[in-house]
Design a protein around this motif. Structure first.
Motif, PDB file in Angstrom:
ATOM      1  N   ASP A 196       0.816  -0.910  -0.032  1.00 51.99           N
ATOM      2  CA  ASP A 196       0.163  -0.115   0.138  1.00 51.99           C
ATOM      3  C   ASP A 196       0.713   1.384   0.000  1.00 51.99           C
ATOM      4  O   ASP A 196       1.986   1.024   0.962  1.00 51.99           O
ATOM      5  CB  ASP A 196      -1.256  -0.096   1.145  1.00 51.99           C
ATOM      6  CG  ASP A 196      -1.601   1.235   1.473  1.00 51.99           C
ATOM      7  OD1 ASP A 196      -1.472   2.482   1.834  1.00 51.99           O
ATOM      8  OD2 ASP A 196      -3.033   1.364   0.146  1.00 51.99           O
ATOM      9  N   ASP A 198       0.508   4.214   0.214  1.00 49.92           N
ATOM     10  CA  ASP A 198       0.935   5.006   2.076  1.00 49.92           C
ATOM     11  C   ASP A 198       0.995   4.574   3.312  1.00 49.92           C
ATOM     12  O   ASP A 198       2.292   5.000   3.826  1.00 49.92           O
ATOM     13  CB  ASP A 198      -0.894   5.790   2.578  1.00 49.92           C
ATOM     14  CG  ASP A 198      -1.222   6.589   1.953  1.00 49.92           C
ATOM     15  OD1 ASP A 198      -0.941   7.836   1.020  1.00 49.92           O
ATOM     16  OD2 ASP A 198      -2.276   5.928   0.529  1.00 49.92           O
ATOM     17  N   LYS A 199       0.914   3.488   3.362  1.00 53.51           N
ATOM     18  CA  LYS A 199       1.686   2.537   4.436  1.00 53.51           C
ATOM     19  C   LYS A 199       3.555   2.579   3.662  1.00 53.51           C
ATOM     20  O   LYS A 199       3.996   2.790   5.432  1.00 53.51           O
ATOM     21  CB  LYS A 199       1.278   1.083   4.535  1.00 53.51           C
ATOM     22  CG  LYS A 199      -0.245   1.197   5.128  1.00 53.51           C
ATOM     23  CD  LYS A 199      -0.018  -0.365   5.369  1.00 53.51           C
ATOM     24  CE  LYS A 199      -2.046  -0.829   5.474  1.00 53.51           C
ATOM     25  NZ  LYS A 199      -2.661  -1.925   6.281  1.00 53.51           N
ATOM     26  N   TYR A 201       5.016   4.621   2.486  1.00 56.91           N
ATOM     27  CA  TYR A 201       5.540   6.351   2.390  1.00 56.91           C
ATOM     28  C   TYR A 201       5.143   6.281   4.146  1.00 56.91           C
ATOM     29  O   TYR A 201       6.772   6.928   4.574  1.00 56.91           O
ATOM     30  CB  TYR A 201       4.236   7.307   1.571  1.00 56.91           C
ATOM     31  CG  TYR A 201       5.381   8.487   1.634  1.00 56.91           C
ATOM     32  CD1 TYR A 201       6.372   8.572   1.748  1.00 56.91           C
ATOM     33  CD2 TYR A 201       4.053   9.848   2.335  1.00 56.91           C
ATOM     34  CE1 TYR A 201       6.908  10.379   1.471  1.00 56.91           C
ATOM     35  CE2 TYR A 201       4.596  10.988   2.696  1.00 56.91           C
ATOM     36  CZ  TYR A 201       5.745  11.373   2.716  1.00 56.91           C
ATOM     37  OH  TYR A 201       6.422  12.706   2.007  1.00 56.91           O
ATOM     38  N   ASN A 202       4.596   6.276   4.505  1.00 56.79           N
ATOM     39  CA  ASN A 202       4.929   6.917   5.677  1.00 56.79           C
ATOM     40  C   ASN A 202       5.401   6.123   6.940  1.00 56.79           C
ATOM     41  O   ASN A 202       6.177   6.954   7.684  1.00 56.79           O
ATOM     42  CB  ASN A 202       3.107   6.848   6.539  1.00 56.79           C
ATOM     43  CG  ASN A 202       2.060   7.577   5.811  1.00 56.79           C
ATOM     44  OD1 ASN A 202       2.396   8.644   5.577  1.00 56.79           O
ATOM     45  ND2 ASN A 202       1.043   7.247   5.838  1.00 56.79           N
ATOM     46  N   SER A 206       8.955   8.647   5.049  1.00 56.53           N
ATOM     47  CA  SER A 206       9.276   9.406   4.576  1.00 56.53           C
ATOM     48  C   SER A 206       9.879  10.578   5.459  1.00 56.53           C
ATOM     49  O   SER A 206      10.713  11.590   5.747  1.00 56.53           O
ATOM     50  CB  SER A 206       7.773  10.356   5.253  1.00 56.53           C
ATOM     51  OG  SER A 206       7.111   9.183   6.282  1.00 56.53           O
ATOM     52  N   ARG A 224       2.837  10.556  -3.582  1.00 57.35           N
ATOM     53  CA  ARG A 224       2.899  11.104  -1.889  1.00 57.35           C
ATOM     54  C   ARG A 224       4.337  12.710  -1.885  1.00 57.35           C
ATOM     55  O   ARG A 224       5.552  11.749  -1.768  1.00 57.35           O
ATOM     56  CB  ARG A 224       2.886  10.065  -1.167  1.00 57.35           C
ATOM     57  CG  ARG A 224       2.460   8.663  -1.523  1.00 57.35           C
ATOM     58  CD  ARG A 224       0.504   9.169  -1.359  1.00 57.35           C
ATOM     59  NE  ARG A 224      -0.218   8.297  -1.334  1.00 57.35           N
ATOM     60  CZ  ARG A 224      -0.824   8.104  -2.833  1.00 57.35           C
ATOM     61  NH1 ARG A 224      -0.957   9.133  -3.558  1.00 57.35           N
ATOM     62  NH2 ARG A 224      -1.749   7.634  -2.623  1.00 57.35           N
ATOM     63  N   LYS A 229      -0.541  15.243  -2.134  1.00 56.37           N
ATOM     64  CA  LYS A 229      -0.918  13.494  -2.677  1.00 56.37           C
ATOM     65  C   LYS A 229      -1.710  13.129  -3.635  1.00 56.37           C
ATOM     66  O   LYS A 229      -3.007  14.137  -3.424  1.00 56.37           O
ATOM     67  CB  LYS A 229      -1.327  12.888  -1.019  1.00 56.37           C
ATOM     68  CG  LYS A 229      -2.180  11.657  -1.459  1.00 56.37           C
ATOM     69  CD  LYS A 229      -2.731  11.034   0.013  1.00 56.37           C
ATOM     70  CE  LYS A 229      -3.257  10.033  -0.722  1.00 56.37           C
ATOM     71  NZ  LYS A 229      -3.927   9.561   1.078  1.00 56.37           N
TER      72      LYS A 229
END
Length: 311
Positions: A196, A198-199, A201-202, A206, A224, A229
């Motif tokens: 995923d 977002d997972k 990246y975060n 990041s 991202r 985004k």
């Protein structure tokens, strides 16, 4: 004019379809992108090594014929050039077998001239390989100190799954040095067992680098960053081979950075949505063109067209 300097491996890709060889082309992840940039009128050079054989000679000749400075592709007398076998499935996606003796890798080169806002492209196992890490890291540090923009393509294949723990410190160091990171769904499934954007990246990116592009085949490209985004639908194209799709996404992105004046100052202040849109559009155009043939790079015709529009 701003310069692009690539550093990475060179290989000969032998391509199979339905069990039969259908072509053999010079390749290597960063090499493929740099060839496309050379064809598109960007001042490009490549740092690598090759064996003292016909394959090595053809790779160096190929680079020069396509407008890429090959002065820093060193030929080592006792080594053989690596070979990659790429087997295309019914969707024209490739599975690979690599024939290379990584423990005997070596890298010896003179640092090229680097000016502020030049762009360095690096990635794949080459960028984390412990055997040549001192030389690769030394060059990245030199490039950063001279004001270059560092573009990192993770490109970590399943063939190196057993090396993940060993290369993790080098991988994290690359993320820290990079100004922009691109990786594929497959890369992060191998590295982190996450799929995923977002997972990924975060949790993984990041903290080290704020500008991240996540590609996933025919699904939308996920951007991202600290300022935006956004997901970008893939361009519809008739696919012959996806072997160079990611490599040429990188080339198109870097081409867009040169064309639209994305400098370190712009990166530090944060790209606007319009700027992101423009460079990702270039990335997708390069990638789509490459997928229309068994070549690892954009066509000469496409490159000539791009030469007409670059600043």
């Amino acid at each position: 004019m701003r310069k692009v300097i690539g550093i990475g491996e060179t290989v000969l890709d032998i391509i199979f379809k339905d069990g039969k060889p259908i072509g053999a082309v010079p390749g290597g992840s960063v090499f493929n992108g740099v060839i496309s940039l050379g064809r598109s009128g960007v001042s490009a050079s490549f740092i690598s090594e090759t064996g003292n054989d016909r394959v090595g000679e053809s790779i160096i000749r190929f680079a020069k014929e396509n407008g890429v400075n090959a002065d820093n592709i060193n030929v080592f007398p006792e080594s053989k050039s690596p070979i990659s076998l790429a087997f295309l499935n019914e969707n024209n996606d490739a599975e690979y077998l690599f024939y290379k003796d990584h423990p005997h890798d070596q890298l010896d080169f003179v640092y090229p001239d680097i000016q502020p806002d030049d762009i360095v492209m690096f990635g794949s196992f080459y960028a984390v390989n412990p055997v040549i890490r001192p030389q690769v890291f030394g060059f990245l540090d030199y490039a950063r100190q001279h004001g270059a923009i560092l573009y990192y393509d993770v490109n970590f294949r399943a063939a190196h799954r057993s090396d993940v723990m060993k290369i993790t410190p080098n991988f994290l160091e690359n993320l820290e040095y990079a100004d922009i990171v691109r990786g594929s769904k497959e890369d992060f499934e191998v590295l982190f067992k996450k799929n995923d954007p977002d997972k990924v990246y975060n949790a993984e990116i990041s903290f080290y680098c704020k500008k991240f592009i996540y590609t996933r085949g025919a699904e939308p490209v996920a951007l991202r960053s600290d300022t935006l985004k956004k997901d970008y639908p893939i361009l519809s194209t008739e696919t012959v081979s996806t072997i160079g799709a990611g490599d040429n996404f990188n080339a198109g992105f870097v081409y867009g950075m040169v064309k639209y004046g994305i400098t370190r100052e712009v990166i530090n202040r944060g790209l606007t949505e319009e700027e992101w849109d423009k460079v990702i559009c270039c990335a997708q155009e390069f990638s789509a063109n490459c997928c229309q043939s068994i070549s690892n790079s954009v066509s000469v015709e496409f490159g000539n067209k791009m030469k007409m529009t670059i600043i």
